[in-house]
Design a protein around this motif. Sequence first.
Motif, mmCIF file in Angstrom:
data_model
loop_
_atom_site.group_PDB
_atom_site.id
_atom_site.type_symbol
_atom_site.label_atom_id
_atom_site.label_comp_id
_atom_site.label_asym_id
_atom_site.label_seq_id
_atom_site.Cartn_x
_atom_site.Cartn_y
_atom_site.Cartn_z
ATOM 1 N N PHE A 160 34.746 34.484 95.478
ATOM 2 C CA PHE A 160 35.299 35.754 94.989
ATOM 3 C C PHE A 160 36.430 35.433 94.022
ATOM 4 C CE2 PHE A 160 37.126 34.746 99.137
ATOM 5 C CZ PHE A 160 38.494 34.760 98.886
ATOM 6 N N SER A 161 36.947 36.440 93.364
ATOM 7 C CA SER A 161 37.915 36.259 92.296
ATOM 8 C C SER A 161 39.148 35.466 92.744
ATOM 9 C CB SER A 161 38.361 37.619 91.758
ATOM 10 O OG SER A 161 39.440 37.481 90.852
ATOM 11 N N ASP A 163 41.888 35.870 91.496
ATOM 12 C CA ASP A 163 43.022 36.790 91.362
ATOM 13 C C ASP A 163 43.179 37.697 92.582
ATOM 14 O OD1 ASP A 163 43.634 35.927 88.719
ATOM 15 O OD2 ASP A 163 41.999 37.182 87.961
ATOM 16 N N ALA A 164 42.225 37.644 93.497
ATOM 17 C CA ALA A 164 42.232 38.572 94.637
ATOM 18 C C ALA A 164 43.385 38.271 95.586
ATOM 19 C CB ALA A 164 40.906 38.493 95.381
ATOM 20 N N ASN A 201 46.941 34.930 96.126
ATOM 21 C CA ASN A 201 45.629 34.751 95.512
ATOM 22 C C ASN A 201 45.335 33.245 95.453
ATOM 23 O OD1 ASN A 201 46.867 33.651 93.144
ATOM 24 N ND2 ASN A 201 47.109 35.713 92.300
ATOM 25 N N ASP A 221 35.448 28.633 90.951
ATOM 26 C CA ASP A 221 34.609 29.710 91.468
ATOM 27 C C ASP A 221 33.276 29.133 91.929
ATOM 28 O OD1 ASP A 221 36.475 31.711 90.830
ATOM 29 O OD2 ASP A 221 35.737 31.804 88.765
ATOM 30 N N ASP A 247 32.130 40.514 98.174
ATOM 31 C CA ASP A 247 32.130 41.515 97.105
ATOM 32 C C ASP A 247 33.357 42.423 97.220
ATOM 33 O OD1 ASP A 247 29.784 40.521 96.098
ATOM 34 O OD2 ASP A 247 28.503 42.105 96.916
ATOM 35 N N ASP A 250 36.303 40.550 96.077
ATOM 36 C CA ASP A 250 36.233 40.439 94.624
ATOM 37 C C ASP A 250 36.790 41.700 93.957
ATOM 38 O OD1 ASP A 250 35.431 38.581 92.596
ATOM 39 O OD2 ASP A 250 33.804 39.928 92.062
ATOM 40 N N ASP A 251 36.473 42.851 94.542
ATOM 41 C CA ASP A 251 36.905 44.124 93.962
ATOM 42 C C ASP A 251 38.349 44.483 94.314
ATOM 43 O OD1 ASP A 251 34.417 44.500 92.819
ATOM 44 O OD2 ASP A 251 33.681 45.789 94.431
#
Length: 284
Positions: A160-161, A163-164, A201, A221, A247, A250-251
């Motif tokens: 996942f990102s 930046d999360a 993060n 990633d 997911d 990620d969001d």
Amino acid sequence: MILVFGASGTCGEAVIKALVKAGASVRGFVRNDERAAIARAAGASEIALGDLRNAESIENALKGVSGVFYVAPKFVADEACIGRMIVRMAGRAGVEKFVYQSALHSNVERLLHHELKREVEECLYESDLDFTILQPARLMHNILSSWQKILSTGVYSEPFSADAPISDVDFADVAEVAAIALTQSGYGRAAFELCCEGMLNRHQRVELLSDVLGRPIKSADISVEDWLAKARITDPFEREARTRMFDYYDDFGFKGGNALVLRSILGREPTGYRSYLKGTVKSC
């Protein structure tokens, strides 16, 4: 006597140690003799061999116990069914205190496994048990599954990102809370969100890893499909649940980071991520 389910797992072992330190006697619920040895090494004085899907073995394990710590198996489709059965059987057995390890933000509908934990929480709300629901953030020890790869490649990858923002907790702190709730008064009929202060993060995590390890660690990633393949996860339910979780991260990340509750119960500052990493390096 306190019955600990999942007594040979990472969470169960930590709870056994915390209970023994608090002066309690522990009966560990495990699947077989090999697992029993792990629970005994953690401090369990009694062992109950059984299967979570076998009501008779659970009924036998509940005999003569005053408290129960229950944590569900990871990512199983019948988690809610098992949990509700154990709650109801504990009520019939006259258990005085019941501590259930749920998850932070169990009301998030997009997280499939959280839906199942929420059903168990609702069953506790409807029961006459003196329950305590623990809702921990992401467990810091999850990094251990990637630890050897981090050391050998200098890369920390997640599906996942980077930046999360993610909220964390050291499970040793959660185990201490479980022991407090099971051995002291004043913690019943309540749910507690448990996390250390702040969120991180992956960019911030690799900075901490680099500092603690004394060499550069990079973030990378990995796709969800590749992660599932490397983890050798084939069960359809677990694949779906983990995919939804990644997911969601990620969001939105997995936000929390308010340590007020955990700090108040422990009477000290919860373990931070840097401290956890230092302890991991020292123990390896």
